[in-house]
Design a protein around this motif. Structure first.
Motif, PDB file in Angstrom:
ATOM      1  N   PRO A 125       0.838  -1.211   0.000  1.00 30.13           N
ATOM      2  CA  PRO A 125       0.000   0.000   0.000  1.00 30.13           C
ATOM      3  C   PRO A 125       0.867   1.253   0.000  1.00 30.13           C
ATOM      4  O   PRO A 125       1.746   1.414   0.855  1.00 30.13           O
ATOM      5  N   LEU A 126       0.622   2.130  -0.960  1.00 28.05           N
ATOM      6  CA  LEU A 126       1.418   3.342  -1.089  1.00 28.05           C
ATOM      7  C   LEU A 126       0.600   4.563  -0.684  1.00 28.05           C
ATOM      8  O   LEU A 126      -0.500   4.789  -1.202  1.00 28.05           O
ATOM      9  N   ALA A 127       1.130   5.347   0.241  1.00 28.06           N
ATOM     10  CA  ALA A 127       0.489   6.598   0.640  1.00 28.06           C
ATOM     11  C   ALA A 127       0.745   7.656  -0.434  1.00 28.06           C
ATOM     12  O   ALA A 127       1.660   7.520  -1.251  1.00 28.06           O
ATOM     13  N   ALA A 128      -0.056   8.707  -0.405  1.00 22.25           N
ATOM     14  CA  ALA A 128       0.064   9.756  -1.420  1.00 22.25           C
ATOM     15  C   ALA A 128       1.459  10.370  -1.437  1.00 22.25           C
ATOM     16  O   ALA A 128       2.044  10.603  -2.508  1.00 22.25           O
ATOM     17  N   HIS A 129       2.038  10.627  -0.258  1.00 24.56           N
ATOM     18  CA  HIS A 129       3.353  11.261  -0.223  1.00 24.56           C
ATOM     19  C   HIS A 129       4.455  10.312  -0.707  1.00 24.56           C
ATOM     20  O   HIS A 129       5.493  10.754  -1.206  1.00 24.56           O
ATOM     21  N   GLU A 130       4.205   8.993  -0.602  1.00 26.06           N
ATOM     22  CA  GLU A 130       5.174   8.034  -1.133  1.00 26.06           C
ATOM     23  C   GLU A 130       5.144   8.021  -2.657  1.00 26.06           C
ATOM     24  O   GLU A 130       6.198   7.925  -3.306  1.00 26.06           O
ATOM     25  N   VAL A 131       3.959   8.118  -3.228  1.00 28.76           N
ATOM     26  CA  VAL A 131       3.854   8.181  -4.685  1.00 28.76           C
ATOM     27  C   VAL A 131       4.496   9.467  -5.216  1.00 28.76           C
ATOM     28  O   VAL A 131       5.150   9.472  -6.258  1.00 28.76           O
ATOM     29  N   GLU A 132       4.312  10.557  -4.484  1.00 34.33           N
ATOM     30  CA  GLU A 132       4.955  11.814  -4.878  1.00 34.33           C
ATOM     31  C   GLU A 132       6.480  11.655  -4.900  1.00 34.33           C
ATOM     32  O   GLU A 132       7.152  12.121  -5.821  1.00 34.33           O
ATOM     33  N   GLU A 133       7.020  10.996  -3.886  1.00 33.03           N
ATOM     34  CA  GLU A 133       8.467  10.776  -3.820  1.00 33.03           C
ATOM     35  C   GLU A 133       8.931   9.847  -4.944  1.00 33.03           C
ATOM     36  O   GLU A 133       9.991  10.063  -5.543  1.00 33.03           O
ATOM     37  N   LEU A 134       8.142   8.838  -5.233  1.00 37.75           N
ATOM     38  CA  LEU A 134       8.469   7.929  -6.322  1.00 37.75           C
ATOM     39  C   LEU A 134       8.471   8.659  -7.657  1.00 37.75           C
ATOM     40  O   LEU A 134       9.371   8.458  -8.484  1.00 37.75           O
TER      41      LEU A 134
END
Length: 202
Positions: free
Chosen positions: A62-71
């Protein structure tokens, strides 16, 4: 801390308030970003990506929104990653749009798997725009993503006109029979063209 609208302040103070906000906002954003921790699985994947990994596996993480932004930030200009699995990671339309924009500045990633999410029409339209302009992707999996008619037609149009080879997986989306048949025809046409001149159907 709650935010008060600018109209709340006396007019003579609004310009000063706006200037202070302009100066402090970047710092506030930076502080907020550092307070958002990454999951161990995502932290490991991000470290691998920054170390030059060619494949990243985040299946069912599960990816949080801020993790997707970092990715997305890490994908911009990346020159090593070629294979990325984001199947069943909880991506929505916003996350899909962030990743699509990142791919506008990535010429290395060739296989992207995003099935089993909920990117919807907005996410599909974002990827259609990227595939139409410039993308190194040769495989894009968007199965079971709640993509409706508009998103499906946009992807089909790009697939029909794209000269570069592309395997597009869009099964298990709520398409009508006509659109499903269109994708089947395009897949057959792509198979027949494989190894030939690759001329556009448009």
């Amino acid at each position: 801390m709650s935010c008060l609208p600018l109209a709340f302040f006396p007019e003579k103070h609004r310009n000063v308030f706006a200037q202070l906000t302009h100066k402090l906002l970047p710092r506030c954003l930076l502080v907020r970003r550092t307070q958002q921790a990454f999951s161990p699985a995502f932290s490991k994947a991000l470290a691998l990506l920054r170390d030059g990994a060619t494949e990243i596996q985040l299946y069912k993480v599960p990816l949080a929104a801020h993790e997707v932004e970092e990715l997305a930030r890490a994908l911009v200009g990346n020159t090593t990653l070629r294979w990325l699995n984001l199947n069943h990671t909880g991506l929505g339309p916003r996350e899909a749009m962030l990743l699509a924009r990142a791919l506008e500045h990535n010429r290395t990633l060739t296989e992207l798997y995003m099935s089993g999410n909920s990117i919807g029409c907005a996410g599909a339209l974002a990827f259609a725009a990227v595939l139409e302009s410039a993308s190194a992707l040769t495989t894009l999996a968007l199965a079971a993503n709640r993509i409706g008619r508009a998103g499906g037609h946009a992807l089909a149009a790009v697939l029909a006109c794209r000269t570069a080879p592309l395997k597009l997986h869009v099964d298990m989306n709520p398409f009508d029979s006509a659109l499903q048949n269109r994708f089947s025809e395009l897949a057959l046409a792509a198979a027949l063209r494989r190894g030939s001149s690759g001329e556009s159907e448009c």
